[in-house]
Design an enzyme around this catalytic site. Structure first.
Site, PDB file in Angstrom:
ATOM      1  N   SER A   8       9.684  -0.207   6.629  1.00  0.00           N
ATOM      2  CA  SER A   8       8.313  -0.124   7.153  1.00  0.00           C
ATOM      3  C   SER A   8       8.278  -0.365   8.646  1.00  0.00           C
ATOM      4  CB  SER A   8       7.438  -1.211   6.522  1.00  0.00           C
ATOM      5  OG  SER A   8       7.330  -1.036   5.151  1.00  0.00           O
ATOM      6  N   HIS A  47      10.261   7.532   5.589  1.00  0.00           N
ATOM      7  CA  HIS A  47       9.277   6.479   5.303  1.00  0.00           C
ATOM      8  C   HIS A  47       8.158   7.031   4.416  1.00  0.00           C
ATOM      9  CE1 HIS A  47       6.029   3.489   6.669  1.00  0.00           C
ATOM     10  NE2 HIS A  47       6.781   2.932   5.750  1.00  0.00           N
ATOM     11  N   GLU A  98       7.041  10.061   6.706  1.00  0.00           N
ATOM     12  CA  GLU A  98       7.437  10.053   8.117  1.00  0.00           C
ATOM     13  C   GLU A  98       8.955  10.252   8.161  1.00  0.00           C
ATOM     14  OE1 GLU A  98       4.123   7.192  10.254  1.00  0.00           O
ATOM     15  OE2 GLU A  98       5.815   6.197   9.294  1.00  0.00           O
ATOM     16  N   ASN A 130       2.340   2.689  10.481  1.00  0.00           N
ATOM     17  CA  ASN A 130       2.293   1.221  10.481  1.00  0.00           C
ATOM     18  C   ASN A 130       1.993   0.627  11.855  1.00  0.00           C
ATOM     19  OD1 ASN A 130       2.571   0.914   7.764  1.00  0.00           O
ATOM     20  ND2 ASN A 130       4.781   0.606   7.805  1.00  0.00           N
TER      21      ASN A 130
HETATM   22  C1  LIG Z   1       3.573  -0.674   4.240  1.00  0.00           C
HETATM   23  C2  LIG Z   1       4.121   0.649   4.562  1.00  0.00           C
HETATM   24  O1  LIG Z   1       5.246   0.724   5.078  1.00  0.00           O
HETATM   25  C3  LIG Z   1       3.369   1.898   4.415  1.00  0.00           C
HETATM   26  C4  LIG Z   1       2.328   1.980   3.335  1.00  0.00           C
HETATM   27  O2  LIG Z   1       2.614   2.396   2.243  1.00  0.00           O
HETATM   28  S1  LIG Z   1       0.813   1.491   3.765  1.00  0.00           S
HETATM   29  C5  LIG Z   1      -0.124   1.779   2.296  1.00  0.00           C
HETATM   30  C6  LIG Z   1      -0.568   3.226   2.173  1.00  0.00           C
HETATM   31  N1  LIG Z   1      -1.346   3.365   0.982  1.00  0.00           N
HETATM   32  C7  LIG Z   1      -2.685   3.308   0.997  1.00  0.00           C
HETATM   33  O3  LIG Z   1      -3.308   3.216   2.036  1.00  0.00           O
HETATM   34  C8  LIG Z   1      -3.319   3.374  -0.354  1.00  0.00           C
HETATM   35  C9  LIG Z   1      -4.805   3.284  -0.270  1.00  0.00           C
HETATM   36  N2  LIG Z   1      -5.371   3.381  -1.613  1.00  0.00           N
HETATM   37  C10 LIG Z   1      -5.557   4.574  -2.252  1.00  0.00           C
HETATM   38  O4  LIG Z   1      -5.293   5.649  -1.733  1.00  0.00           O
HETATM   39  C11 LIG Z   1      -6.157   4.509  -3.642  1.00  0.00           C
HETATM   40  O5  LIG Z   1      -6.826   3.287  -3.773  1.00  0.00           O
HETATM   41  C12 LIG Z   1      -5.085   4.633  -4.786  1.00  0.00           C
HETATM   42  C13 LIG Z   1      -4.481   6.035  -4.748  1.00  0.00           C
HETATM   43  C14 LIG Z   1      -3.984   3.595  -4.683  1.00  0.00           C
HETATM   44  C15 LIG Z   1      -5.750   4.406  -6.129  1.00  0.00           C
HETATM   45  O6  LIG Z   1      -6.825   5.270  -6.214  1.00  0.00           O
HETATM   46  P1  LIG Z   1      -8.088   5.000  -7.173  1.00  0.00           P
HETATM   47  O7  LIG Z   1      -8.936   6.214  -7.126  1.00  0.00           O
HETATM   48  O8  LIG Z   1      -8.665   3.687  -6.849  1.00  0.00           O
HETATM   49  O9  LIG Z   1      -7.439   4.743  -8.554  1.00  0.00           O
HETATM   50  P2  LIG Z   1      -7.036   5.742  -9.689  1.00  0.00           P
HETATM   51  O10 LIG Z   1      -8.205   6.565 -10.160  1.00  0.00           O
HETATM   52  O11 LIG Z   1      -6.351   4.875 -10.688  1.00  0.00           O
HETATM   53  O12 LIG Z   1      -5.955   6.680  -8.992  1.00  0.00           O
HETATM   54  C16 LIG Z   1      -6.249   7.894  -8.299  1.00  0.00           C
HETATM   55  C17 LIG Z   1      -5.191   8.886  -8.679  1.00  0.00           C
HETATM   56  O13 LIG Z   1      -3.897   8.395  -8.318  1.00  0.00           O
HETATM   57  C18 LIG Z   1      -3.061   8.273  -9.474  1.00  0.00           C
HETATM   58  N3  LIG Z   1      -2.281   7.036  -9.306  1.00  0.00           N
HETATM   59  C19 LIG Z   1      -2.721   5.844  -8.881  1.00  0.00           C
HETATM   60  N4  LIG Z   1      -1.710   4.986  -8.764  1.00  0.00           N
HETATM   61  C20 LIG Z   1      -0.592   5.665  -9.130  1.00  0.00           C
HETATM   62  C21 LIG Z   1       0.778   5.331  -9.212  1.00  0.00           C
HETATM   63  N5  LIG Z   1       1.234   4.115  -8.911  1.00  0.00           N
HETATM   64  N6  LIG Z   1       1.640   6.293  -9.610  1.00  0.00           N
HETATM   65  C22 LIG Z   1       1.219   7.517  -9.922  1.00  0.00           C
HETATM   66  N7  LIG Z   1      -0.059   7.899  -9.851  1.00  0.00           N
HETATM   67  C23 LIG Z   1      -0.960   6.973  -9.472  1.00  0.00           C
HETATM   68  C24 LIG Z   1      -4.016   8.198 -10.643  1.00  0.00           C
HETATM   69  O14 LIG Z   1      -3.404   8.674 -11.827  1.00  0.00           O
HETATM   70  C25 LIG Z   1      -5.147   9.102 -10.193  1.00  0.00           C
HETATM   71  O15 LIG Z   1      -4.813  10.469 -10.378  1.00  0.00           O
HETATM   72  P3  LIG Z   1      -5.956  11.603 -10.526  1.00  0.00           P
HETATM   73  O16 LIG Z   1      -6.768  11.583  -9.258  1.00  0.00           O
HETATM   74  O17 LIG Z   1      -5.162  12.858 -10.695  1.00  0.00           O
HETATM   75  O18 LIG Z   1      -6.747  11.201 -11.704  1.00  0.00           O
HETATM   76  N1  LIG Z   2       5.246  -1.908  -0.240  1.00  0.00           N
HETATM   77  C1  LIG Z   2       4.898  -0.920   0.519  1.00  0.00           C
HETATM   78  O1  LIG Z   2       3.715  -0.551   0.577  1.00  0.00           O
HETATM   79  C2  LIG Z   2       5.906  -0.204   1.336  1.00  0.00           C
HETATM   80  C3  LIG Z   2       7.157  -0.736   1.540  1.00  0.00           C
HETATM   81  N2  LIG Z   2       8.070  -0.037   2.295  1.00  0.00           N
HETATM   82  C4  LIG Z   2       9.402  -0.582   2.514  1.00  0.00           C
HETATM   83  O2  LIG Z   2      10.196  -0.262   1.359  1.00  0.00           O
HETATM   84  C5  LIG Z   2      11.135  -1.321   1.114  1.00  0.00           C
HETATM   85  C6  LIG Z   2      10.930  -1.847  -0.301  1.00  0.00           C
HETATM   86  O3  LIG Z   2       9.608  -2.294  -0.449  1.00  0.00           O
HETATM   87  P1  LIG Z   2       8.963  -2.536  -1.896  1.00  0.00           P
HETATM   88  O4  LIG Z   2       9.422  -1.497  -2.842  1.00  0.00           O
HETATM   89  O5  LIG Z   2       7.516  -2.735  -1.676  1.00  0.00           O
HETATM   90  O6  LIG Z   2       9.647  -3.927  -2.286  1.00  0.00           O
HETATM   91  P2  LIG Z   2       9.842  -4.580  -3.733  1.00  0.00           P
HETATM   92  O7  LIG Z   2       9.930  -6.035  -3.513  1.00  0.00           O
HETATM   93  O8  LIG Z   2       8.845  -4.046  -4.693  1.00  0.00           O
HETATM   94  O9  LIG Z   2      11.283  -4.004  -4.189  1.00  0.00           O
HETATM   95  C7  LIG Z   2      12.475  -4.257  -3.523  1.00  0.00           C
HETATM   96  C8  LIG Z   2      13.590  -4.121  -4.553  1.00  0.00           C
HETATM   97  O10 LIG Z   2      14.863  -4.152  -3.874  1.00  0.00           O
HETATM   98  C9  LIG Z   2      15.765  -4.874  -4.686  1.00  0.00           C
HETATM   99  N3  LIG Z   2      16.871  -5.333  -3.833  1.00  0.00           N
HETATM  100  C10 LIG Z   2      16.851  -6.289  -2.879  1.00  0.00           C
HETATM  101  N4  LIG Z   2      18.061  -6.373  -2.288  1.00  0.00           N
HETATM  102  C11 LIG Z   2      18.859  -5.438  -2.886  1.00  0.00           C
HETATM  103  C12 LIG Z   2      20.198  -5.028  -2.705  1.00  0.00           C
HETATM  104  N5  LIG Z   2      20.992  -5.588  -1.799  1.00  0.00           N
HETATM  105  N6  LIG Z   2      20.685  -4.017  -3.496  1.00  0.00           N
HETATM  106  C13 LIG Z   2      19.901  -3.425  -4.419  1.00  0.00           C
HETATM  107  N7  LIG Z   2      18.605  -3.773  -4.620  1.00  0.00           N
HETATM  108  C14 LIG Z   2      18.099  -4.767  -3.870  1.00  0.00           C
HETATM  109  C15 LIG Z   2      14.942  -6.008  -5.283  1.00  0.00           C
HETATM  110  O11 LIG Z   2      15.550  -6.527  -6.455  1.00  0.00           O
HETATM  111  C16 LIG Z   2      13.622  -5.277  -5.572  1.00  0.00           C
HETATM  112  O12 LIG Z   2      13.591  -4.735  -6.889  1.00  0.00           O
HETATM  113  C17 LIG Z   2      10.927  -2.346   2.231  1.00  0.00           C
HETATM  114  O13 LIG Z   2      11.801  -2.049   3.275  1.00  0.00           O
HETATM  115  C18 LIG Z   2       9.481  -2.091   2.642  1.00  0.00           C
HETATM  116  O14 LIG Z   2       9.218  -2.498   3.959  1.00  0.00           O
HETATM  117  C19 LIG Z   2       7.795   1.185   2.849  1.00  0.00           C
HETATM  118  C20 LIG Z   2       6.575   1.778   2.624  1.00  0.00           C
HETATM  119  C21 LIG Z   2       5.516   1.106   1.887  1.00  0.00           C
END
Ligand SMILES: CC(=O)CC(=O)SCCNC(=O)CCNC(=O)[C@H](O)C(C)(C)COP(=O)(O)OP(=O)(O)OC[C@H]1O[C@@H](n2cnc3c(N)ncnc32)[C@H](O)[C@@H]1OP(=O)(O)O
Ligand SMILES: NC(=O)C1=CN([C@@H]2O[C@H](COP(=O)(O)OP(=O)(O)OC[C@H]3O[C@@H](n4cnc5c(N)ncnc54)[C@H](O)[C@@H]3O)[C@@H](O)[C@H]2O)C=CC1
Length: 309
Positions: free
Chosen positions: A144, A165, A177, A215
């Site tokens: 991330s 990503h 990404e 991010n």
């Molecule tokens: C940290 C990082 O490095 C980067 C990141 O990832 S940052 C995070 C980025 N993600 C976001 O911003 C997510 C924001 N949230 C959302 O887009 C929505 O809330 C959500 C898609 C998670 C859920 O949507 P919702 O409308 O509240 O719920 P829900 O109706 O259950 O789901 C919508 C659809 O997604 C599907 N879905 C939800 N979660 C799912 C999952 N884990 N796997 C597969 N499908 C999923 C559902 O089946 C549903 O499909 P249909 O539209 O075809 O019916």
């Molecule tokens: N959570 C999020 O929304 C997002 C996370 N990421 C990135 O993806 C990566 C994973 O994040 P998550 O799936 O959320 O974490 P998570 O905590 O759900 O899963 C991480 C997994 O890695 C395993 N693990 C740790 N060390 C290991 C090793 N040496 N060998 C094999 N497996 C190992 C753990 O047992 C765990 O199951 C991180 O780098 C995170 O920053 C990227 C995009 C979105």
């Protein structure tokens, strides 16, 4: 053995694009991201090996993938249950599991790493795999916030190393990404772009800058929301409602933090705060630190800013 294709890139007149055809994919980390990437890769015809540290995590991941695919099948094949069953079977047959990354990378075209957000742990993993994977194998990290250049520095395949990503939940979020470092070869970059396309995702090209595109913009916004809550300027519920109804965001910042995982959020923040100690944007958050110290990582542990049990 490496497979290559050549084709002419639309819009780039006669520039030939050469890329490795990716069939066998090793995904390391069977948590929320790794399982999601495995699901999408398997359902688009790739042979996937999902690797984690123990069998229980892997079994849980496979169960989650099957459950999610069943949801997809129910909707996508509502009128064709037999075709749906065939799709499900094929996708599930494409997934295997292993706790030994070293042995499975020997037959892989691409390694996608989605383990804990810690530079040293990622470097150790890739450093070890570099010695075992075939020469053509491309390495990619789903980090991330860490520098792809820093992660790649533990290997001798800087030209075959990039960032992929994905966004959470991977099966739903349409973006990937694709990150090139200054050493990533054009062929590797094109292979990663092509792989993202094969997964049905839209990709954007990113430089190896902190947080890439999404991010870098998302984290400061979330942190500002946490600080607003810490100052008592708004309740977390009101801030979430405000951003959902006022901006049309699907989740408010606290719901999204819980969804991403507060442990991951803290790993990201700690890294940026260490690199920019004087920047108040990355200052430590007491509330976030406390929740993580208590093991309240968000949705995945049943409690974070909110309770899920
Ligand atoms: C940290 C990082 O490095 C980067 C990141 O990832 S940052 C995070 C980025 N993600 C976001 O911003 C997510 C924001 N949230 C959302 O887009 C929505 O809330 C959500 C898609 C998670 C859920 O949507 P919702 O409308 O509240 O719920 P829900 O109706 O259950 O789901 C919508 C659809 O997604 C599907 N879905 C939800 N979660 C799912 C999952 N884990 N796997 C597969 N499908 C999923 C559902 O089946 C549903 O499909 P249909 O539209 O075809 O019916
Ligand atoms: N959570 C999020 O929304 C997002 C996370 N990421 C990135 O993806 C990566 C994973 O994040 P998550 O799936 O959320 O974490 P998570 O905590 O759900 O899963 C991480 C997994 O890695 C395993 N693990 C740790 N060390 C290991 C090793 N040496 N060998 C094999 N497996 C190992 C753990 O047992 C765990 O199951 C991180 O780098 C995170 O920053 C990227 C995009 C979105």
């Amino acid at each position: 053995m490496a497979f290559f294709t050549h084709h002419i890139c639309r819009g780039l007149s006669s520039s030939a694009v050469r890329h490795v055809v990716i069939k066998n994919v090793t995904i390391i980390g069977g948590g929320q991201m790794g399982a999601g990437i495995a699901q999408v890769a398997a359902s688009t015809g790739h042979a996937v090996t999902l690797v984690d540290t123990n069998e229980d995590i892997l079994k849980k991941a496979v169960k989650g993938i099957e459950g999610n695919l069943k949801r997809v099948v129910k909707k996508k094949f509502a009128d064709k249950p037999e075709a749906g069953e065939e799709f499900l079977q094929k996708a599930m047959q494409n997934v295997s599991i292993s706790t030994d990354a070293g042995s499975v990378v020997q037959g892989t075209d691409l390694v996608v790493e989605a383990i804990v957000e810690n530079l040293k742990v990622k470097q150790d993993l890739f450093g070890g795999l570099d010695k075992l994977a075939p020469a053509h194998t491309i390495f990619a990290s789903n980090t991330s916030s860490l520098s792809i250049t820093d992660i790649a520095s533990s290997t001798n395949r800087l030209d075959r190393f990039g960032g992929l990503h994905f966004f959470n939940p991977v099966p739903v979020m349409r973006l990937v990404e694709v990150i090139a470092t200054s050493s990533t070869s054009q062929e590797t970059f094109d292979s990663l772009l092509n792989f993202s396309k094969m997964l049905g995702k839209t990709s954007v090209s990113c430089k190896d800058t902190p947080g890439f595109i999404v991010n870098r913009l998302l984290l400061p916004y979330i942190l500002d929301a946490v600080r607003m809550y810490e100052r008592g300027d708004g309740s977390k519920e009101d801030i979430d409602i405000a951003m959902k109804l006022g901006c049309g965001y699907p989740m408010g910042p606290f719901e999204l933090s819980d969804y991403v995982g507060l442990d991951t959020m803290k790993f990201i923040m700690d890294g940026w705060s260490a690199a920019n100690p004087d920047n108040p944007m990355f200052a430590q958050s007491e509330v976030l630190n406390k929740l993580v110290a208590e093991g309240k990582f968000g949705k995945k542990t049943g409690e974070g800013f909110y309770k899920y049990k």
